[in-house]
Every structure is written in C-alpha cells, then in structure tokens.
Design an enzyme around this catalytic site. Structure first.
Site, PDB file in Angstrom:
ATOM      1  N   GLU A 160       3.085  -0.728  12.689  1.00  0.00           N
ATOM      2  CA  GLU A 160       2.669  -0.937  11.303  1.00  0.00           C
ATOM      3  C   GLU A 160       1.218  -0.542  11.057  1.00  0.00           C
ATOM      4  OE1 GLU A 160       3.927  -5.350  11.331  1.00  0.00           O
ATOM      5  OE2 GLU A 160       5.358  -4.420   9.970  1.00  0.00           O
ATOM      6  N   GLU A 161       0.733   0.389  11.849  1.00  0.00           N
ATOM      7  CA  GLU A 161      -0.677   0.735  11.757  1.00  0.00           C
ATOM      8  C   GLU A 161      -0.947   2.196  11.409  1.00  0.00           C
ATOM      9  OE1 GLU A 161      -2.216  -2.453  15.146  1.00  0.00           O
ATOM     10  OE2 GLU A 161      -1.665  -0.445  15.734  1.00  0.00           O
TER      11      GLU A 161
ATOM     12  N   ASP B 256       4.252   3.586  11.662  1.00  0.00           N
ATOM     13  CA  ASP B 256       4.904   3.451  12.970  1.00  0.00           C
ATOM     14  C   ASP B 256       5.395   2.023  13.170  1.00  0.00           C
ATOM     15  OD1 ASP B 256       2.313   2.268  13.256  1.00  0.00           O
ATOM     16  OD2 ASP B 256       2.484   2.497  15.420  1.00  0.00           O
TER      17      ASP B 256
ATOM     18  N   GLU C 228       4.414 -13.587  21.749  1.00  0.00           N
ATOM     19  CA  GLU C 228       4.351 -12.136  21.594  1.00  0.00           C
ATOM     20  C   GLU C 228       3.569 -11.505  22.755  1.00  0.00           C
ATOM     21  OE1 GLU C 228       1.604 -10.307  18.589  1.00  0.00           O
ATOM     22  OE2 GLU C 228       3.498  -9.756  17.620  1.00  0.00           O
TER      23      GLU C 228
ATOM     24  N   TRP D 120       0.835  -4.065   2.747  1.00  0.00           N
ATOM     25  CA  TRP D 120       1.427  -3.897   4.085  1.00  0.00           C
ATOM     26  C   TRP D 120       1.507  -2.423   4.431  1.00  0.00           C
ATOM     27  CZ3 TRP D 120       1.153  -7.946   6.879  1.00  0.00           C
ATOM     28  CH2 TRP D 120       1.761  -7.978   8.141  1.00  0.00           C
TER      29      TRP D 120
HETATM   30  C1  NOJ Z   1       0.014  -6.795  11.622  1.00  0.00           C
HETATM   31  C2  NOJ Z   1       0.996  -5.926  12.339  1.00  0.00           C
HETATM   32  O1  NOJ Z   1       2.200  -6.577  12.384  1.00  0.00           O
HETATM   33  C3  NOJ Z   1       0.508  -5.581  13.716  1.00  0.00           C
HETATM   34  O2  NOJ Z   1       1.406  -4.745  14.356  1.00  0.00           O
HETATM   35  C4  NOJ Z   1      -0.802  -4.911  13.583  1.00  0.00           C
HETATM   36  O3  NOJ Z   1      -1.277  -4.584  14.846  1.00  0.00           O
HETATM   37  C5  NOJ Z   1      -1.772  -5.790  12.838  1.00  0.00           C
HETATM   38  N1  NOJ Z   1      -1.240  -6.162  11.548  1.00  0.00           N
HETATM   39  C6  NOJ Z   1      -3.131  -5.139  12.677  1.00  0.00           C
HETATM   40  O4  NOJ Z   1      -3.010  -3.998  11.865  1.00  0.00           O
HETATM   41  C1  NOJ Z   2       3.938  -6.914  14.848  1.00  0.00           C
HETATM   42  C2  NOJ Z   2       4.588  -5.780  15.524  1.00  0.00           C
HETATM   43  O1  NOJ Z   2       3.631  -4.767  15.671  1.00  0.00           O
HETATM   44  C3  NOJ Z   2       5.746  -5.282  14.724  1.00  0.00           C
HETATM   45  O2  NOJ Z   2       6.399  -4.273  15.419  1.00  0.00           O
HETATM   46  C4  NOJ Z   2       6.714  -6.397  14.454  1.00  0.00           C
HETATM   47  O3  NOJ Z   2       7.735  -5.922  13.625  1.00  0.00           O
HETATM   48  C5  NOJ Z   2       6.038  -7.560  13.811  1.00  0.00           C
HETATM   49  N1  NOJ Z   2       4.871  -7.946  14.543  1.00  0.00           N
HETATM   50  C6  NOJ Z   2       6.961  -8.769  13.727  1.00  0.00           C
HETATM   51  O4  NOJ Z   2       7.354  -9.175  14.983  1.00  0.00           O
END
Ligand code: NOJ
Ligand code: NOJ
Length: 696
Positions: free
Chosen positions: A322-323, A319, A547, A263
């Site tokens: 999560e990227e 960030d 979402e 992750w």
């Molecule tokens: C899962 C993350 O929660 C999401 O924010 C991200 O865009 C995708 N992975 C792709 O990296």
């Molecule tokens: C993806 C989003 O990018 C992230 O900010 C969020 O925490 C997770 N999904 C779960 O909702």
C-alpha cells in the site's frame, strides 16, 4: 518470553562450559550452564500454549507433548552431564523451582570451581566431548523443533483465523457475516477493517482445506465470505462504483460500508486474489454437480473481478504494501493466474463471452511479467516505481500463491523451484542477514528472520511472520516438485542458491539416485525448517501471531492476532507436509515471444447499425484501431444480422481512447463504404458502451 527459548539456552550453557574450560576463572559460566531461563520457562510455555489451544478451539491437547518432552529430556540430560560431570552435584532438575534452582547454582559454584581446577586434563576432555556430542544431538533435532511447532501452532493458527471472521468469530465483534478483519487491533495500528487482499488469502487457505476434505465444517463460512464479497463489490467507494473502478478499492469498514479516509488506492491484486479463491470453490462445486450454484452465485462475482483485471491490469496501482504506486510483480502474477483460471471456469460452465478478452490479456500479462526480472543481478525488481532495491517478499508471495505443482520448475510463471525464483529467494533472504540483530551470528547458509523488504521503516522495519513463513513455503513447494519429478536441475541462474548447500555443485540435472540430489534435498529441507524455527523462536508462549517481531529483541510488534499471519503459518505447514494445491493451468504455458502486446485496458463496445440489405449482402466494421482492423476492408469485422435490420457486433477497444470508424457493405467481393466523414467516438475509462447508428 519466546517459545522454545529453552533450546537456545541449552546452547548458551554448553558454549559457556567450553569457555569455562578455556578460562577456568569464569565463574559466571556455571550460572549459565543450567540457567533459569532454560527449563523452567519451557514448562511454563508448555502450559500457556496448551491453555491457549484449549480455550481457542475444541482441539484436543496436542500430541506435541511427547516430542517436546523428548527434546526437553535430551536437553536435560545433555546439560546435566555438562554440569554434573563438572560439579559433582546431584541436581533434581525438574523438581526445583526457578529460585531454588538459581540458589543451588549460585551457592555451589564457588565450590565447583575448586573441584574443577583439580580435574585431570584427560577427564576434562572427556567431559567436554560428551557435552559437545550431546549438544550437537539436541541441535540435530531442528526438524523436531519445527515438528512440534507445527503440531502446537496449527490449532492455534486455525483458531486464530476463525476468531477473526464475522459475525461469530470471537475477536471480530461488529464484523458482518463472512467479513474477515485484518486484526482486532484498534490502535497502533488500527487494523479493524477488512482488506480484500487479506480476506482473499485467508479464504484461499480455508477453501483449499475445505475442498481437500480436510475440514468439512467450513462450507457455511465460505458461502458467507462469497456473500460478503458480492455485497462489497457493489458498495460505491472512493475508487468508484462497481462499473467505474470501485472493484479496485483495497479496504472497507467491517460493517460493509465504504472506508472514505485517505489511502493508497486502488490496489489491483485484491480482485484477482478473490477470484483465485472463489474459482477453487467453483471448481469443487462443479465436481459436486452443482454448476447451477456456480453460475448463479460465484460466476457474477468472478466475472466482475476478472473484467476489472482484464481492463485495468496495465494501469498503475498501489502495491500490496500500500505504499508504491506503480506496476508490481505480485499484482501482475496473481492477475495472470486469475485470468487463466477464469478462462477455464468460463469454458466449463459455458459462459464463454469474456474468454477471448481474458485469455488475450493473460498472454499479455505473462509477457509483461518477464520484464520484472533483473538478469544482471538475478532477482525480481518487485515494483517498477518506489526507488528501492526491489528485493521484496512481494516476489516470494507471488511464487507461492501461483504455485502449480503440475508446472514443474517453469521460470516463465516463476514457479517455486524455478531457477529465477530460487536465485531471487537467496538475494531477498540475504538482504536481511545484517540488518536485523536477531539474525546476527547465524551462518550464511542457514535460515533467518525476514521482512517485507530491507528498506522498510513501517514500525521501525522488522521481520514479519508471514514473510518468514513464505520463504519456508517456497522451499517446501520446491521440494514437492523435485520429489515428484525425481530430479532437480541446477542452472547458471540458480547456482549460487544451490552452492549454499553444496559448494562443489555445478550446473546440471541430478536424479534422485545421486548423492548430489540427496545432499541438496536434505539441506533444503533443513534450510526451510530454519525459517519456521525462527518464527517458532519468536512466537510467544500462547502461540499468538502478530504482524511483526522486533528486529532486535524478537518481541511481537504492530498488529496483534494478524489473520494473515495465522493463514501464512497454515499454508506453510501444509506445504511442509507435502500437500499440493490444485493446479491452475500453468503447465505448458509458453511466454509469448517477441515484444509484448500491450494494448492497455480495454472496454467493451457494442455497435448497432441499422441497415437494410439485399440478399447476399453483409455489413462489416473497420476503423482506426488494431481492434477495428486498421481500416482494412479485407479484415473488417462482420456484424450479426440476428436482429435484422439492425446489424450488431461487440468488440473490445482500448479504454479512454478517441477513434474513427465506418461500416461497409460487402457483396460478392464488392465493397461499399459509408459516406464521409468518418464516424468518431471516444471510449470510456472502464465498463462498456454502445454506439447506435444508421447506414449513410
Ligand atoms: C499502512 C499500510 O498498511 C502499510 O503497509 C504501510 O507500510 C504503512 N501504512 C505506511 O505507509
Ligand atoms: C499492511 C500490509 O502492508 C497490507 O498488505 C495489509 O493488507 C494490511 N496491513 C492489513 O493486514
């Protein structure tokens, strides 16, 4: 089918009427004039929504129906005039089924065309004008559209949030008590996990409702959230243990065990957001004379989080999306707020140990925060890494989640009505106008659907409900402040934002008695409503919020029932009503001048020196670090003799750093150094350490 699909259809029908007049052979126009999509689907939606509300919550059938019916009534009258005047048909609109209705239109359209071409010109104009007037009347009600979206969506969003909290939430089976699932979706994507960020933002919303007295039933749930977070903090995970960085772990399994898959970790916004939510609760408890509970239950959780923030804010992390592994504006902004609130809480409950570290780090973060501003372009570059434009709802979320209604339009903390935040908002919003086809044809000064950032490709890169709602919320927050201060200020930085609404406006302060103020306030209110109207338009009939919604079709996509989407609707709706969040201490904050003090993460070092002394003689510490007075005997740090003959002091020193030091004796101005060589030590990456030594 999209909720409120009826209103745009009315628009289509009226446009088609006009097309008809310009080209009378366009027979299909009459079909569109009262298309099957317009009214019948509206009634279907009304029923679906009411059922959803009734099932999900005990809320009584909302009063929305009255205002919805008024709009439907208007639409019926307006459209009926268009058609009736042209067709001379008496249509009993509501009593016809979709198919009967279609048949009526089709079978009579040929006849209608003949009748119409025989019309005198003047009659045509009258009909055209009245149709236009009625259509305009319907559209002037866009705030009414949002009024009724707020009325119908509020109970659904609230029920949607509660359904996703364990252990009794109806969509969260398997989640431990107080654990918030991100979404019940188990594949494409699998969101059946608990994220520290999502959970904290959701509970920030619930705690605000509870402490404002809006929902007194939430207490048990809040305590369960607190308990769950206290547990999760102690769960060793791939980011570390509680004392070695585990506090930065972004997500856990819903049974409170560690998620061990790959992750983007760590993410350092989570602990800050959790503290912000819990400190609001703590302040309310203190107001209820329940400081004991705060000290025993809330403080330990907050202290772990804020020590983590104070010691790690200056390290990169992922960030909120999560990227990107870099520094990130949202993360820094919420860390700053959390530390300020932590200092105030510490002082109010007499736990002053960490105050100096937290407040000096808050100053450092506030200073650093300014560096994200891109003055040449007028927006915040949301991540220092990642190679993107930097336009990102990251910055809008930062503004709304650090809104302090007492701080005015301060730009140092990026308040929602600050010139920087408004300029940033415009550029962020504009970046989505041409890339989502559902935004095409919308005027450049009207609200549109927005996503995380324009370069996004996750699920094909779409609008997000929570992003579009955040734009509305920032604007409502700005309105709260302008109205409270009875004026608004346009600067060269915010000029382009304001010129969207009044092209002649120039920099200056406009008091509430001026026409400029009134024009702008009304326009901004409408602009804010546009964003919610976009979400409304693409919210399905049952009111559920996923979402994202597809950038071309508007169909909901990615995770269903996203808890954060529901919370984002609730907080935007509250701001629209003018509800103010509690202040957090942003008022009067000055951005530190000069170069930022950027000492990086610190760890706490305790020095215990065994030394017998004569009367009047004291032991001091100095060494090779700023924190150790840089070898200055004059500024050396005094040790306490409370445990004589052991002398002690605790200071914060940079983490992961090798340094040298010595103890000295001072007696009446005479300084005696310990013998050579200098002592040496290396601080750990986090946590604290102790050095025990004897005078030599
Ligand atoms: C899962 C993350 O929660 C999401 O924010 C991200 O865009 C995708 N992975 C792709 O990296
Ligand atoms: C993806 C989003 O990018 C992230 O900010 C969020 O925490 C997770 N999904 C779960 O909702």
């Amino acid at each position: 089918m999209a909720y409120l699909s009826s209103l745009p259809s009315v628009n289509v029908s009226c446009t088609r009427v006009i097309e008809f007049w310009l080209g009378p052979s366009n027979r299909g126009a009459w079909h569109a004039c009262l298309s099957e999509a317009s009214l019948s689907s509206y009634f279907l939606n009304l029923d679906a929504r009411s059922n959803a509300i009734d099932t999900l919550s005990n809320a009584s059938r909302p009063r929305e129906h009255t205002s919805q019916l008024i709009i439907v009534g208007c639409a019926i009258i307006g459209t009926a005039v268009c058609c009736y005047a042209g067709l001379f048909l008496k249509m009993r609109i509501p009593s016809l089924s979709v198919n009967e209705y279609k048949d009526t239109l089709w079978s009579r359209s040929g006849q209608a065309t003949e009748l119409l071409v025989a019309f005198p010109r003047v009659r045509m104009r009258v009909v055209l004008l009245s149709a236009l007037a009625l259509c305009a009347g319907v559209f002037a009600q866009s705030s009414t559209v949002v009024d009724q979206y707020v009325a119908s969506e509020s109970p659904i969003a609230k029920a949607g949030v509660l359904a996703n909290i364990g252990s009794s939430g109806s969509r969260s089976s398997g989640a431990k008590s107080g654990v918030v699932i991100a979404s019940p979706s188990t594949s494409n994507p699998n969101y059946l996990y608990t994220w520290i960020r999502d959970s904290a933002l959701v509970f920030k919303c619930l705690i605000d409702q509870y402490t404002r007295g809006e929902d007194t039933s939430l207490r048990t749930l809040i305590d369960q959230y607190l308990g769950a977070q206290a547990t999760l903090q102690q769960v060793s995970n791939p980011s570390g243990t509680v004392s070695t960085g585990g506090i930065g772990e972004p997500k856990f399994n819903i049974d409170e065990t560690a998620f061990t898959g790959g992750w983007g970790r760590p993410q350092r916004d989570g602990p800050a957001l959790r503290s912000i939510a819990l400190i609001t609760y703590a302040n309310w408890l203190i107001g209820q004379s329940n400081s004991t509970y705060v000290v025993q239950k809330v403080w330990p959780v907050v202290q772990l989080d804020l020590n983590y923030v104070a010691n790690h804010w200056n390290l990169t992390g992922f960030d909120l999306w999560e990227e990107v592994d870099s520094a990130s504006f949202f993360t820094s902004a919420v860390q700053h707020r959390a530390l300020r609130q932590g200092v105030a809480l510490a002082q109010s409950i007499g736990q002053t140990g960490p105050v100096s570290l937290w407040s000096s780090q808050a100053d450092n973060i506030l200073c650093f925060l300014q560096s994200y501003w891109n003055p040449a372009s007028g927006y915040v570059t949301s991540n220092t890494g990642g190679g993107r434009s930097g336009k990102d709802v990251n910055s809008v979320l930062a503004s709304i989640h650090t809104f302090d209604p007492a701080a005015g339009c301060n730009s140092g903390t990026f308040q929602p009505c600050s010139d920087k935040a408004l300029s940033n908002l415009k550029l962020y919003v504009d970046s989505f106008r041409s890339i989502y086809s559902i935004n095409s044809g919308i005027a450049a000064n009207k609200g549109v659907a927005t996503g995380r950032y324009p370069e996004d490709v996750y699920y094909n890169g779409n609008p997000w409900y929570l992003a579009t709602a955040a734009v509305a919320e920032q604007l409502y927050d700005a309105l709260i402040v302008w109205k409270a201060q009875g004026s608004l200020t346009v600067t060269s930085t915010s000029l382009a934002f304001f010129r969207q609404f009044l092209s002649s406006v120039t920099a200056g302060t406009y008091s509430s008695s001026t026409g400029t103020y009134t024009t702008i306030i009304n326009a901004v209110q409408g602009f804010a409503d546009d964003f919610l109207a976009m979400n409304a338009k693409y919210t399905p009939g049952d009111g559920s919020l996923a979402e994202q919604y597809d950038k071309s079709t508007g169909a909901p996509t990615s995770a269903v029932h996203l808890t954060w989407s529901y919370a984002s609707a609730l907080t935007a709706f509250a701001a629209r009503k003018g509800t103010k969040p509690a202040s957090w201490g942003a008022q009067g904050l000055q951005v530190p001048s000069g170069n930022c003090q950027n000492p990086g993460p610190l760890v706490s070092a305790t020095f215990n020196e065994y030394a017998t002394t004569v009367w009047g003689e004291n032991i001091y510490l100095t060494g090779s670090l700023d924190q150790l007075a840089n070898w200055s005997p004059d500024n050396a740090i005094p040790l306490s003799s409370a445990a004589y003959p052991t002398w002690s002091v605790t200071v914060n020193v940079p983490a992961n750093t090798a340094f040298e030091f010595k103890f000295i004796r001072k007696n009446n101005g005479a300084v005696t150094w310990e013998s050579d060589p200098n002592r040496q030590a290396t601080s750990p990456a986090s946590g604290s350490f102790t050095i025990n030594s004897s005078w030599r």
